[in-house]
Design an enzyme around this catalytic site. Sequence first.
Site, PDB file in Angstrom:
ATOM      1  N   GLU A  46      41.834  93.102   7.610  1.00  0.00           N
ATOM      2  CA  GLU A  46      41.455  94.252   6.775  1.00  0.00           C
ATOM      3  C   GLU A  46      42.042  94.051   5.362  1.00  0.00           C
ATOM      4  OE1 GLU A  46      43.424  97.726   8.311  1.00  0.00           O
ATOM      5  OE2 GLU A  46      42.266  99.142   7.091  1.00  0.00           O
ATOM      6  N   LYS A 117      34.875 101.750   6.806  1.00  0.00           N
ATOM      7  CA  LYS A 117      35.763 102.317   7.844  1.00  0.00           C
ATOM      8  C   LYS A 117      35.567 103.836   7.952  1.00  0.00           C
ATOM      9  CE  LYS A 117      40.689 102.010   9.129  1.00  0.00           C
ATOM     10  NZ  LYS A 117      42.000 101.477   8.694  1.00  0.00           N
ATOM     11  N   CYS A 150      40.437  98.069  11.946  1.00  0.00           N
ATOM     12  CA  CYS A 150      41.766  98.492  12.374  1.00  0.00           C
ATOM     13  C   CYS A 150      41.746  99.767  13.216  1.00  0.00           C
ATOM     14  CB  CYS A 150      42.684  98.602  11.156  1.00  0.00           C
ATOM     15  SG  CYS A 150      44.426  98.447  11.617  1.00  0.00           S
TER      16      CYS A 150
HETATM   17  C1  ACM Z   1      45.188 100.729  10.028  1.00  0.00           C
HETATM   18  O1  ACM Z   1      44.146 101.306  10.329  1.00  0.00           O
HETATM   19  N1  ACM Z   1      45.257  99.922   8.994  1.00  0.00           N
HETATM   20  C2  ACM Z   1      46.388 100.909  10.847  1.00  0.00           C
END
Ligand code: ACM
Length: 272
Positions: A46, A117, A150
């Site tokens: 990420e 995301k 993530c």
């Molecule tokens: C995250 O979502 N970077 C922990």
Amino acid sequence: MISDVSEMTNAGCVQFCPAFGETTANIAKMVGFIENADLDLIVFPELATSGYEFKNRDEAFELALELDNGAEIAQFKNLSADTDTVLVFGFAERSGEKVYNSSALIEPDGSVTVYRKIHLFDQEKFRFDPGDRPPGVKTTKVGRIGMLICFDWIFPEVTRKLALDGAQLICHPSNLVLDLCQKSMFARSVENCVFTLTCNRTGTENRAGRELTFTGGSQILSTRGKTLAVASAEGEEVISAAIEPKVTDDKNLTSNNHILKDRRPEFYKGLE
Ligand code: ACM
């Protein structure tokens, strides 16, 4: 499904430590890994191009890349074509006045698919706009790919939806700071009969008044939750495995149990 999907895919994760704010150096490092890896599919962490711990939204905006106008995405497109490698990496994405925590899927034919995301973690809520589209599945030469970023891992609905939509490979760029995810991805892999590739970063960032240490341990798991490859907690490493995406299409756990068709959604209404 496209006809030239490979039977076997050499898939890998590049676990490394991006330097905060050093976009040019981070990309140069990623380019080096891609040129030397000799893999069909490479997943990076990420926010691989920028680092993670932005002081505020302005800083995230400043360090974000633009999909259409930027030289950086064009560079990855050229590299994907030159090396015939499918690339997945996290980056901060600027789009108009918005800034997203995004993952790009770049294919050798020049196509670019972006996932933004949808579940922002902790301080990310003050730095990014939440993803504005449902996650999707892209058919590539290495198989059908769905992306998580993530913290999306803690919402099993996302991986389930990707599996229902035909995903074979879940590519999961991450910047994990807790030690909960890797074990949980065992369940995501098994309950959906998919390969999962969680690519975490390493190193520590001390910015915005807090210190974050990223936990490494990138992993590639089989449809039965077997660890096919795993990285150390701290090292910069390329891990890889030869995988056969089409085994994910047989969702029968026993001759009497199809893990998707056996679901009884009438008994778990109200999930939304
Ligand atoms: C995250 O979502 N970077 C922990």
